[in-house]
Structure formats: structure tokens, C-alpha cells
Write an enzyme that holds these catalytic residues in place. Structure first.
Site, PDB file in Angstrom:
ATOM      1  CG  LEU A 119      55.225  54.482  42.445  1.00  0.00           C
ATOM      2  CD1 LEU A 119      54.992  55.797  41.693  1.00  0.00           C
ATOM      3  CD2 LEU A 119      55.668  53.391  41.475  1.00  0.00           C
ATOM      4  CG  HIS A 158      59.131  52.515  41.382  1.00  0.00           C
ATOM      5  ND1 HIS A 158      58.898  52.005  42.640  1.00  0.00           N
ATOM      6  CD2 HIS A 158      58.979  51.481  40.530  1.00  0.00           C
ATOM      7  CE1 HIS A 158      58.616  50.718  42.542  1.00  0.00           C
ATOM      8  NE2 HIS A 158      58.657  50.372  41.283  1.00  0.00           N
ATOM      9  CB  SER A 214      57.420  47.133  46.010  1.00  0.00           C
ATOM     10  OG  SER A 214      57.596  48.150  45.056  1.00  0.00           O
TER      11      SER A 214
END
Ligand code: PAF
Length: 284
Positions: A33, A37, A186
Site C-alpha cells: 500500500l 491506496h 506499487s
């Protein structure tokens, strides 16, 4: 905040909340995360009594030569970030919990998945639609939160929910960027120092294209060619696509005469990154 790994545990917790009359938001993620997020968790936290974050690297949405094995994972980091943003429950299943041995039912979509990432990643949206449907059935949230960086995914999920009469509100949240403009992802962790610098061509191209649209350019080819030229000037960049599509159909258009999405996918070294802008956000 609790972390659970089984479907039964999620259902038991949500049942308890429902018995108390509480509303539930779901933030589906593949973990690792970041602030993107976090913004989805914030949105869910402010719009619902309870928030569930699913943290599951879904094997079904990766093609055979893609980065399933190397996809970054760090549940301790995820738990700390999610809790700090008001998450109440993390669902962190093993693949075997989500896909039992005889698993053979899929949710797939035609039309909206024929362009952009669907074209470059043929199995991707079947995997996304299947896992998201399962998560919706497991959590049964009131609302679910998705980032606009994955604009095609957001359109696909909204369409799936309409087609299949799934009674969940889908909330799209703005792209979150690093201070220099790179969209949070990510996959940014794959980039070495030179690639990280080179990756700025994505947000620069987005800025270039959106400025042209803002200044009245209506011809899609003119916008696309200018963006491609900028990206191609970066030696570490290789374009997968730069396209402008009708947001409702995801089909390419030639003139900007309706709400459109300009979306790009670019390899920086081996890392495939995406970014986009909505013409409506630029010209209102
Ligand atoms: O956007 C993602 O991270 C994934 O595609 C999702 C929606 C969590 C499904 O695995």
C-alpha cells in the site's frame, strides 16, 4: 483493526457489523500500500461506518510472462498504513482460500476490455472481474473504492456492477502523484534511479496532452502524436500505447467531441507503468 485470512472470518465480522446497523466500505487492493491506496481508505472511512481492505495479489489477473512472482508484498507495512487511515479489517487470503482446486467459474466482459490494457494484457480483466465479484460476494459492502489511475478497470467494474445488478456503489477516486508528478504505483518500486527519472515522461506527456486539450485542440491524432514524440525522446521508455477513447465505450475516437479518456502505458526498462487524464477534468 483485525487481519483475517479466511472468507468465514470476514463474513462473521461483517455479519456482526450489519446486526448493529453499520455500513461497510471495501477497498480492494493487491497490497504494498502507498498514498494512493491510503486516499481510497480515507474515502471509505469517511463514507462508511466500517472499512474492509482486501490485500491479495490475484494470480488470475497476471499473464504468463508478467510479474506475479516479483510483485512486491509487505503485510506488516500494509497493516500499519491501513490502520492509520481508519481500516477496521484486512482480508489477506492465500490464493488457495480464493481459488479452490475445482475452481472453474469466471466473470468476463466483452467490448470495454478490447482496447488499452485489455489489448496488451488479454487475461487481465477476466481475472479482475472474477476476483472483484468474489470480493463483493464475500464482503457484501455498501460501497467499493477504486483509483482513477486504473481508469479502464474503473469503467469495467462500473459496467460489471450494472450488467450483473450488483447492489454496490462504485466510487472512483483521483490519481495520487509523487511531488514530481509520477503517479503512485506499487510497481514504481521496480525502478532503479535512472529509470525513476525516466519515468517522469509519463506524467510530462499527460501534462502536455491535457494542456493541448485545455487550449482547444480537438484532433486526437495531434494530441497523441505530441505525447508519443515526448515519450520517444526518452531512451529508457518504450510505448505500449497512447490512445484517446470514448469513456463510455473504450473505443478509439478521432475528434474530442464527447467525454474521453486519454490513457497511456509505457515500459520504463522492464516496468510497465500507466497514467491518464479525463478530458472532462481538463475542459470541465
Ligand atoms: O487495482 C488493483 O489493485 C487490482 O486490480 C484489484 C482491483 C485489487 C483486483 O485484484
Amino acid at each position: 483493526m483485525k487481519i483475517v485470512t479466511t472468507i468465514d472470518e470476514v463474513r462473521a465480522q461483517v455479519k456482526e457489523w450489519r446486526a448493529q446497523g453499520l455500513s461497510v466500505g471495501l477497498v480492494p487492493t493487491m497490497g504494498y500500500l502507498h498514498e494512493g491506496h491510503a486516499s481510497l481508505i480515507d474515502a471509505s472511512h469517511s463514507g462508511n461506518d466500517r472499512t474492509v481492505v482486501s490485500d491479495f495479489v490475484n494470480p488470475m489477473q497476471f499473464g504468463p510472462s508478467e510479474d506475479l512472482e516479483s510483485y512486491p508484498r509487505d503485510i506488516e507495512h500494509d497493516a500499519a498504513l491501513a490502520e492509520a487511515h481508519g481500516c477496521d479489517l484486512i482480508f489477506h487470503p492465500e490464493p488457495s482460500e480464493m481459488y479452490n482446486k475445482g475452481f472453474s467459474s469466471f466473470v468476463d466482459m466483452t467490448v470495454l476490455t478490447q482496447e488499452l490494457c485489455g489489448l496488451s494484457r488479454p487475461v487481465h480483466f477476466r481475472g479482475v472481474c472474477t476476483v472483484v465479484s468474489k470480493l463483493f460476494n464475500i464482503v457484501k459492502p455498501d460501497r467499493a473504492y477504486f483509483g482513477k489511475k486504473d481508469a479502464q478497470q474503473l469503467a469495467v467494474i462500473k459496467h460489471m456492477v450494472d450488467d450483473l445488478n450488483i447492489d454496490i456503489e462504485i466510487v472512483g477516486c483521483p490519481i495520487i502523484r509523487e511531488s514530481d508528478g509520477l503517479a503512485k504505483s506499487s510497481r514504481n518500486t521496480y525502478l532503479n534511479a535512472d529509470e525513476r527519472k525516466a519515468a517522469l515522461v509519463l506524467s510530462q506527456a499527460i501534462r502536455l496532452g491535457s494542456d493541448m486539450v485545455k487550449n482547444g485542440e480537438k484532433n486526437c491524432s495531434a494530441v497523441i502524436e505530441a505525447m508519443k514524440k515526448h515519450i520517444n525522446d526518452e531512451p529508457l521508455a518504450r510505448i505500449d500505447y497512447v490512445k484517446i477513447v470514448d469513456f463510455a465505450t473504450m473505443q478509439q475516437i478521432t475528434m474530442l467531441d464527447r467525454p474521453a479518456l486519454c490513457a497511456i502505458a509505457v515500459f520504463i526498462g522492464k516496468t510497465r507503468l500507466i497514467d491518464n487524464f479525463f478530458t472532462e477534468d481538463v475542459i470541465g
